[in-house]
Design a protein around this motif. Structure first.
Motif, PDB file in Angstrom:
ATOM      1  N   PHE A  78      -9.923   0.651   0.986  1.00  0.00           N
ATOM      2  CA  PHE A  78      -9.085   1.813   1.689  1.00  0.00           C
ATOM      3  C   PHE A  78      -8.780   2.788   0.977  1.00  0.00           C
ATOM      4  CE2 PHE A  78      -8.865  -2.124   4.455  1.00  0.00           C
ATOM      5  CZ  PHE A  78      -9.192  -1.644   5.930  1.00  0.00           C
ATOM      6  N   ALA A  86      -0.624  -1.101   4.028  1.00  0.00           N
ATOM      7  CA  ALA A  86      -1.037  -1.774   2.845  1.00  0.00           C
ATOM      8  C   ALA A  86      -1.302  -3.218   3.206  1.00  0.00           C
ATOM      9  CB  ALA A  86      -0.420  -1.622   1.665  1.00  0.00           C
ATOM     10  N   ALA A  89      -4.138  -4.028   5.506  1.00  0.00           N
ATOM     11  CA  ALA A  89      -5.196  -3.982   4.727  1.00  0.00           C
ATOM     12  C   ALA A  89      -5.426  -5.217   4.025  1.00  0.00           C
ATOM     13  CB  ALA A  89      -5.210  -2.720   3.692  1.00  0.00           C
ATOM     14  N   TYR A  97      -6.342  -0.457  -2.424  1.00  0.00           N
ATOM     15  CA  TYR A  97      -5.647   0.414  -1.436  1.00  0.00           C
ATOM     16  C   TYR A  97      -5.517   1.713  -1.975  1.00  0.00           C
ATOM     17  CZ  TYR A  97      -2.806   1.665   2.705  1.00  0.00           C
ATOM     18  OH  TYR A  97      -2.298   2.375   3.713  1.00  0.00           O
TER      19      TYR A  97
END
Length: 246
Positions: A78, A86, A89, A97
């Protein structure tokens, strides 16, 4: 590795395209400006790596990953200006990230992580990297994978920690335990030194949870925690523990 990038900002998308094309081990197969197209192109082209913005029209980057079949899901990085996703993710097994703005070197580090994951591990939870992101954001919590879910444990809930082979066992104030795949050294760096102390190679304690200290003639010691546990203190750490209790 075949890569799809997606970002709704034209300049950001162009930058991602250039960075991917500049890496000798990557092949850019698609560049998308919305989440819906990213899903369609992923299913059509079968890229091995997705580099996604989080906030996009049609579908967010998180939604793009969520709708893909888990058994055939590509690796994911990402790249976003939003720092509050985060945990979600990494719960989706993201490789990295990236917070915008990032430089070329930081981007290459993320790509190298993806290549290493593909070569050695295959997609899976990257717990240690998530801890790093939480630390960068000043989060006072540990992220622990429990089965298929992600559990966030506030520092203030931790009484003490002990090593358990390739894991650490986290003892909470309410008597519960959590098992986390990490080294004691990594956890010592993650926990704030103002609140936690390494008292033995196999133990870290919350200093405000120490009930008492008993020294032995051998030069070692035992800490009695408020929850009743007895924690060993090494010779090299005993003086430090004594000073902290004064």
């Amino acid at each position: 590795m075949r890569v799809l990038v997606a970002d709704d900002e034209r300049n950001a998308l162009s930058t991602l395209e250039e960075l991917v094309r500049g890496h000798p081990d990557l092949e850019l197969v698609a560049a998308c400006s919305d989440g819906e197209t990213a899903v369609e192109q992923t299913l059509l082209l079968g890229p091995e790596l997705l580099i996604l913005d989080v906030q996009m029209p049609g579908a967010t980057g998180l939604e793009v990953v969520s709708v893909l079949p888990p058994e055939n899901r590509p690796l994911v990085i990402f790249a976003t200006a939003h720092d509050d996703h985060a945990v979600e993710a990494f719960a989706l097994h993201a490789v990295d990230y990236l917070l915008k703005p990032f430089d070329d070197e930081r981007f290459r580090v993320a790509l190298d992580r993806a290549l290493e994951r593909r070569r050695e591990e295959g997609p899976g939870p990257n717990e240690e990297r998530l801890q790093g992101v939480l630390s960068e954001q000043g989060e006072d919590r540990l992220a622990i994978h429990r089965g298929g879910s992600l559990v966030l444990v506030p520092f203030e809930d931790i009484e003490w920690v002990e090593s358990a082979d390739q894991y650490v066992r986290i003892h909470l104030k309410d008597g519960r335990e959590e098992l986390m795949r990490a080294s004691m050294g990594h956890l010592e760096k993650r926990l704030p030194s103002a609140r936690f102390m390494r008292v033995h190679r196999s133990a870290i304690v919350a200093t405000d949870q120490i009930h008492g200290l008993k020294s032995a003639t051998s030069g070692t010691g035992q800490i009695r925690m408020r929850g009743g546990a007895s924690v060993p203190v090494s010779r090299t750490r005993l003086a430090l523990v004594r000073r902290s209790l004064k």
